[in-house]
Write a protein that holds these residues in place. Structure first.
Motif, mmCIF file in Angstrom:
data_model
loop_
_atom_site.group_PDB
_atom_site.id
_atom_site.type_symbol
_atom_site.label_atom_id
_atom_site.label_comp_id
_atom_site.label_asym_id
_atom_site.label_seq_id
_atom_site.Cartn_x
_atom_site.Cartn_y
_atom_site.Cartn_z
ATOM 1 N N ARG A 261 0.888 -0.850 -0.235
ATOM 2 C CA ARG A 261 0.088 -0.264 0.100
ATOM 3 C C ARG A 261 0.850 1.195 -0.191
ATOM 4 O O ARG A 261 2.198 1.675 0.933
ATOM 5 C CB ARG A 261 -0.698 0.650 1.616
ATOM 6 N N GLU A 262 0.747 1.830 -1.402
ATOM 7 C CA GLU A 262 1.568 3.107 -1.055
ATOM 8 C C GLU A 262 0.708 4.092 -1.887
ATOM 9 O O GLU A 262 -0.276 4.045 -2.028
ATOM 10 C CB GLU A 262 2.835 2.991 -1.848
ATOM 11 N N LYS A 263 1.300 5.803 -1.561
ATOM 12 C CA LYS A 263 0.255 6.440 -1.080
ATOM 13 C C LYS A 263 -0.086 6.917 -2.764
ATOM 14 O O LYS A 263 -1.530 6.199 -3.149
ATOM 15 C CB LYS A 263 0.741 7.776 -0.761
ATOM 16 N N HIS A 264 0.750 7.062 -3.719
ATOM 17 C CA HIS A 264 -0.144 7.217 -5.035
ATOM 18 C C HIS A 264 0.010 5.832 -5.937
ATOM 19 O O HIS A 264 -0.230 5.973 -7.442
ATOM 20 C CB HIS A 264 0.936 8.054 -5.949
ATOM 21 N N VAL A 265 0.437 4.858 -5.638
ATOM 22 C CA VAL A 265 0.120 3.423 -6.002
ATOM 23 C C VAL A 265 -1.307 2.319 -5.906
ATOM 24 O O VAL A 265 -1.527 2.353 -4.832
ATOM 25 C CB VAL A 265 1.187 2.218 -6.326
ATOM 26 N N PRO A 266 -1.991 2.922 -6.841
ATOM 27 C CA PRO A 266 -3.852 2.235 -6.786
ATOM 28 C C PRO A 266 -3.724 0.737 -6.549
ATOM 29 O O PRO A 266 -3.940 0.336 -5.534
ATOM 30 C CB PRO A 266 -4.290 2.519 -7.112
ATOM 31 N N LYS A 267 -3.490 -0.045 -6.694
ATOM 32 C CA LYS A 267 -2.564 -2.029 -6.458
ATOM 33 C C LYS A 267 -1.787 -2.325 -6.401
ATOM 34 O O LYS A 267 -0.911 -2.360 -7.998
ATOM 35 C CB LYS A 267 -3.392 -1.981 -8.081
ATOM 36 N N GLY A 268 -0.716 -2.110 -5.620
ATOM 37 C CA GLY A 268 0.102 -2.746 -4.830
ATOM 38 C C GLY A 268 0.197 -3.362 -5.235
ATOM 39 O O GLY A 268 -0.324 -5.346 -4.795
ATOM 40 N N GLY A 269 1.242 -4.757 -5.783
ATOM 41 C CA GLY A 269 2.002 -5.955 -5.692
ATOM 42 C C GLY A 269 1.697 -6.771 -3.988
ATOM 43 O O GLY A 269 1.211 -6.190 -3.542
ATOM 44 N N PRO A 270 1.571 -7.861 -4.172
ATOM 45 C CA PRO A 270 1.261 -9.170 -3.128
ATOM 46 C C PRO A 270 2.997 -8.868 -2.493
ATOM 47 O O PRO A 270 4.077 -8.805 -3.573
ATOM 48 C CB PRO A 270 1.388 -10.550 -3.714
ATOM 49 N N ASP A 271 3.059 -9.387 -0.921
ATOM 50 C CA ASP A 271 4.386 -8.177 -0.437
ATOM 51 C C ASP A 271 4.378 -8.796 0.533
ATOM 52 O O ASP A 271 5.554 -8.471 2.269
ATOM 53 C CB ASP A 271 4.552 -6.668 -0.266
ATOM 54 N N GLY A 272 3.272 -10.357 1.014
ATOM 55 C CA GLY A 272 3.744 -11.188 1.921
ATOM 56 C C GLY A 272 5.089 -11.632 2.234
ATOM 57 O O GLY A 272 5.893 -12.792 1.625
ATOM 58 N N GLY A 273 5.698 -11.756 3.025
ATOM 59 C CA GLY A 273 7.231 -12.687 3.443
ATOM 60 C C GLY A 273 6.854 -13.631 4.076
ATOM 61 O O GLY A 273 5.817 -14.009 4.615
ATOM 62 N N ASP A 274 8.193 -14.316 4.156
ATOM 63 C CA ASP A 274 7.714 -16.102 4.570
ATOM 64 C C ASP A 274 7.952 -16.389 5.961
ATOM 65 O O ASP A 274 8.740 -15.717 6.909
ATOM 66 C CB ASP A 274 9.309 -16.620 4.060
ATOM 67 N N GLY A 275 6.929 -17.273 6.613
ATOM 68 C CA GLY A 275 6.667 -17.115 7.923
ATOM 69 C C GLY A 275 8.545 -18.306 8.546
ATOM 70 O O GLY A 275 9.145 -18.537 7.739
ATOM 71 N N GLY A 276 9.153 -17.667 9.605
ATOM 72 C CA GLY A 276 10.094 -18.204 10.484
ATOM 73 C C GLY A 276 9.823 -20.141 10.189
ATOM 74 O O GLY A 276 9.261 -20.208 10.003
ATOM 75 N N ARG A 277 10.696 -20.550 10.619
ATOM 76 C CA ARG A 277 11.159 -21.743 10.458
ATOM 77 C C ARG A 277 11.182 -21.681 12.126
ATOM 78 O O ARG A 277 11.578 -21.762 12.668
ATOM 79 C CB ARG A 277 12.621 -22.337 10.343
ATOM 80 N N GLY A 278 10.070 -23.221 12.508
ATOM 81 C CA GLY A 278 10.470 -23.524 14.146
ATOM 82 C C GLY A 278 11.296 -23.838 14.462
ATOM 83 O O GLY A 278 12.437 -24.611 13.860
ATOM 84 N N GLY A 279 12.097 -23.802 15.977
ATOM 85 C CA GLY A 279 12.997 -24.349 16.635
ATOM 86 C C GLY A 279 12.659 -25.946 16.915
ATOM 87 O O GLY A 279 11.863 -26.180 16.871
ATOM 88 N N ASP A 280 13.829 -26.461 16.851
ATOM 89 C CA ASP A 280 14.498 -27.885 17.154
ATOM 90 C C ASP A 280 14.778 -27.957 18.567
ATOM 91 O O ASP A 280 14.387 -27.239 18.991
ATOM 92 C CB ASP A 280 15.748 -28.447 16.080
#
Ligand code: GTP
Ligand code: MG
Length: 397
Positions: free
Chosen positions: A24-43
């Protein structure tokens, strides 16, 4: 108290969910997907610590949980990995699974074994953008964590271990041979827990010898103290069978202990034995050992009181102790610092789960019935959400 058993439950960390987010940016109506990856669970990892003597850090029924992976967020921010937890155990600890199967053998200092592996983090929606699918409205769910119900058993790792009746002079012998200082007294069952000592040869060699509480007839069935400690003889490659030679019937007393060794099983009755005829200072004549037995690899008349025969015995020990066996498990090729590692069978999943903006989508060979419910609940499904499975769309109740 000397604790040589413990039962623990371990749960690794769940992988963090992939982020489902759009720029979501001010002058960009339709932003692209920007969801990052989840972290690895600990062992959850077992580590052999040379400074520990027993398993008293683990009281019955203790649970250990590693950290969860953090979810991925917008602006392609990856979630942090969950914290791995390390459980320190004494060298010689073995881990057994629910069916009594050996899972891990921590036979060397610093050996490491993963008991439960953390889940992989889910991929964020940023990773699913393609020229034809510019707004992926889904992200992968984090993988469930590994878990295990484990029995820990300490079986001392000594090159040689002493077997003998109470009062035979086992602890006195360990004091003579090694740096250890176990208690000595003229009553039976002075020694209540195993003691390890290091024996040094003049040319710098080292051996470890274990002093085990005295055994009596019936020990293999739990009489006296011996039974629970017989396990500590299992991994010694040579038994030092200590007999008080100042008393009558040396042969009978030899047989009494030998019978308990064979009743216990685990190959103890096949182990080579060095016979130590102790307390010769009380005898007018040197003793004889009247038994012919192929397991007897040497007979040593000694006096722990005067020190007679001790140097000869010490030298012979270095000759008689067979070389250390190969470790039960191989070193892991992909994890070179993980010794005695036995990978968990990889959780081959036939499907993938994605979070969507209305609920969840399962792609591939989805599980059915209760298993499906469990999987969705674990993924965080809430009432009223949509679940797409193949062509069908269900509502989560
Ligand atoms: N005279 C004489 N006494 C000894 C000798 N070795 C040990 N003793 C005595 O025998 C008694 C028992 O010795 P320990 O070393 O405690 O015997 P142990 O086999 O460890 O006994 P538990 O721990 O009860 O199984 C003590 O009073 C010792 O001093 C020896 O060579 N000569
Ligand atoms: Mg003793």
């Amino acid at each position: 108290m000397f604790h040589d058993r413990a039962r623990i439950e371990v749960l690794a960390g769940r992988g963090g969910d992939g982020g489902l987010s759009f720029r979501r940016e001010k002058h960009v109506p339709k932003g692209g997907p920007d969801g990052g990856d989840g972290g690895r669970g600990g062992d959850v990892v077992l580590v052999a610590d040379a400074n520990l003597r027993d398993l008293s850090n683990f009281r019955a029924g203790r649970k250990f949980k590693a950290g969860r992976g953090e979810p991925g967020r917008g602006a392609r921010k990856h979630g942090a990995d969950g914290a791995t937890i390390e459980l320190a155990v004494p060298v010689g600890t073995q881990a057994f699974g629910p069916e009594g199967e050996l899972i891990a053998d921590l036979a060397r200092p610093d050996a490491r074994v993963v008991l439960a592996k953390g889940g992989q983090g889910g991929r964020g929606n940023a990773r699913f953008a393609t020229p034809v699918r510019q707004t992926p409205r889904f992200a992968e769910v984090g993988e469930p964590p590994g878990e295990a119900d484990v029995e820990l058993r300490l079986k001392l790792l000594a090159d040689a271990a002493m077997a003998g009746l109470p009062n035979a002079g086992k602890s006195s012998l360990l004091r003579r041979l090694s740096n250890a200082r176990p208690k000595v007294a003229d009553y039976p069952f002075t020694t209540l827990a195993p003691v390890l000592g290091t024996v040094e040869s003049p040319d710098g060699g080292q051996l470890t010898v274990a002093d085990i509480p005295g055994l009596i007839e019936g020990a293999s069935e739990g009489i006296g103290l011996g039974h629970e400690f017989l396990a500590h003889l299992e991994r010694a490659r040579l038994l030092l069978h200590v007999i008080d030679a100042s008393e009558e019937d040396v042969e009978d007393r030899f047989r009494t202990i030998d019978t308990e060794l064979s009743l216990y099983g685990a190959g103890l009755d096949e182990r080579p034995q060095a016979i130590v005829l102790n307390k010769i200072d009380l005898l007018p004549e040197p003793p004889v050992f009247p038994v012919e037995d192929e397991r007897v690899v040497g007979v040593f008349p000694v006096s722990c009181a005067t020190g007679a025969g001790i140097d000869e015995l010490k030298l012979a020990l270095f000759r008689l102790c067979p070389a250390a066996p190969e470790p039960v498990f191989e070193e892991s090729p992909e994890l070179p610092d993980f010794l005695e590692y036995r990978p968990q069978p990889p959780a081959r999943r036939t499907y993938r789960i994605y979070r969507t903006d209305r609920g969840f989508r399962i792609v591939g060979e989805a599980p059915q019935g209760e298993e499906l419910e469990a999987v969705l609940r674990a993924a965080g499904a809430r009432k009223g959400q949509e679940v797409e499975v193949g062509e069908e769309t269900l509502e989560w109740q």
